[in-house]
Write an enzyme that holds these catalytic residues in place. Structure first.
Site, PDB file in Angstrom:
ATOM      1  N   CYS A 116       0.839  -1.258   0.071  1.00 26.60           N
ATOM      2  CA  CYS A 116      -0.147  -0.134   0.145  1.00 26.60           C
ATOM      3  C   CYS A 116       0.799   1.232  -0.032  1.00 26.60           C
ATOM      4  O   CYS A 116       0.375   2.390  -0.218  1.00 26.60           O
ATOM      5  CB  CYS A 116      -0.789   0.008   1.277  1.00 26.60           C
ATOM      6  N   HIS A 250      -3.182   7.359   2.644  1.00 28.13           N
ATOM      7  CA  HIS A 250      -3.560   5.822   2.102  1.00 28.13           C
ATOM      8  C   HIS A 250      -5.020   5.701   2.652  1.00 28.13           C
ATOM      9  O   HIS A 250      -5.362   5.652   3.875  1.00 28.13           O
ATOM     10  CB  HIS A 250      -2.559   4.985   2.675  1.00 28.13           C
ATOM     11  N   ASN A 280     -10.096  -0.175   0.037  1.00 29.77           N
ATOM     12  CA  ASN A 280      -8.627  -0.003   0.118  1.00 29.77           C
ATOM     13  C   ASN A 280      -8.088  -0.447  -1.274  1.00 29.77           C
ATOM     14  O   ASN A 280      -8.034  -1.714  -1.703  1.00 29.77           O
ATOM     15  CB  ASN A 280      -8.013  -0.913   1.104  1.00 29.77           C
TER      16      ASN A 280
END
Ligand code: ACO
Length: 329
Positions: A116, A250, A280
């Site tokens: 990520c 994020h 996500n």
């Protein structure tokens, strides 16, 4: 000789067509819209079609990023993709496939694996190439078909993620006030077993080749690390939270973002949130979130962005970036 700085010349994203709501998961899993919304903030996510692969998502976002930078594929000196869901296991890289689809040949193309935090790692690599005068224009892409590595029987992970692509062109400039001011990246493999995707191994007791996560432990580390990382980069550059136009974290979990936002001094209108819509999307999450405010006409040339990410590895990183793209008409 004049100093050369790297700058974010454009931003773009691609959202795949299949919208999946929390209610859709209720039909196949022991879960509820209430649990997912309360624990994560996520309401919907978008999945690629079976025909679409990671390089297709990368291609769509990359094509638009090149157009918005007012360049042609021939002007691009290198293509770098960050992904945890590559098209092939080891080769060819997703960057090679996407570059070819974009009409970019005989130029370097490679993937990086930063989970990520991938987009922050990409910014660092691109900045180094530009400021060492190796290249003038680099296409960086975070592209994820996370759905291809999800176990749709594991309610603790499959409801959290989405697919998508986010891309940017990083170009040389002589104007520091339009540059990628600073990028910090780090990793600690000690935590590798909290978030990982095992490789297929044909023994009966080997884990499935799907993303595995000890969510609760990841959550605690993420909040602590992200808050400290943001404090450090601001302090290092003598920038106050109120000097930042947009804080783009994020997009993993609304509770993580809110916890970090509260530990720092950001007002709600500074914090960019897309996790409710897209879930996500790993390495694509930050460029998709930047493009969201760009498409809404909120992000303007010269605005200072603070980016911040945390992911499997563990990896983490932050960046202070002046947006050097053209305002959307
Ligand atoms: N629906 C209903 N119940 C669920 C679901 C679900 N989808 N998923 C888990 N549960 C249950 C668990 O089984 C558990 O039940 P039990 O108490 O009977 O054992 C209970 O809910 C609580 O589970 P926890 O895992 O403790 O829940 P938590 O509040 O920690 O939330 C979550 C889980 C959302 C995963 C959270 O921990 C999180 O967001 N973690 C961080 C994720 C992240 O940031 N990852 C980093 C980036 S990802 C990357 O790099 C690829």
């Amino acid at each position: 000789m004049k100093d050369i700085f790297a700058s974010l010349k454009s931003i773009a994203s691609y959202i795949p067509p299949r919208c999946v709501s929390n209610a859709d998961f209720e039909k196949t899993l022991d879960t509820s819209d209430e649990w997912i919304s309360k624990r994560t903030g996520i309401k919907t996510r978008y999945f690629a079609t079976p025909e679409q692969n990671t390089s297709d998502l990368a291609y769509e976002a990359g094509k638009l990023a090149i157009e918005r930078a007012k360049l042609s594929p021939n002007d691009i000196d290198a293509v770098i993709v960050a992904t945890l869901s590559p098209e092939y296991l080891t080769m060819p890289s997703t960057a090679c496939i996407a570059a070819y689809k974009l009409g970019i040949q005989n130029k370097p193309a490679f993937d990086i694996s930063g989970a990520c935090s991938g987009f922050i790692y990409l910014l660092n690599v691109a900045k180094s190439f530009i400021e060492s005068r190796t290249y003038d224009n680099i296409l960086i892409i975070g592209a994820e078909k996370v759905s291809s590595v999800l176990d749709f029987e594991d309610r603790g992970t499959c409801v959290l993620f989405g697919d998508g692509g986010g891309a940017a062109v990083v170009s040389a400039t002589t104007d520091r006030s339009q540059s990628i001011l600073d990028v910090h990246i780090a990793a600690n493999g000690k935590y590798g077993d909290l978030l990982y995707t095992p490789r297929f191994n044909a023994t009966s007791n080997s884990p499935k080749q799907y993303l595995q996560m000890k969510g609760n432990e990841v959550f605690k580390q993420a909040v602590k690390t992200l808050a400290q990382d943001v404090k450090d980069i601001l302090e290092h550059n003598a920038i106050r939270p109120q000097d930042v136009k947009f804080f783009v974290p994020h997009q993993a979990n609304l509770r993580i973002i809110n916890a970090v936002g509260e530990m720092l001094d950001f007002s709600p209108d500074q914090i960019v949130l897309t996790v409710q819509k897209y879930g996500n999307t790993s390495a694509a999450s930050i460029p998709m979130a930047i493009d969201e405010i760009y498409k809404q006409g909120k992000l303007k040339n010269g605005d200072l962005l603070l980016l911040d990410a945390f992911g499997g590895g563990f990896t983490w990183g932050s960046a202070l970036v002046y947006f050097n793209g053209e305002n959307l008409q």
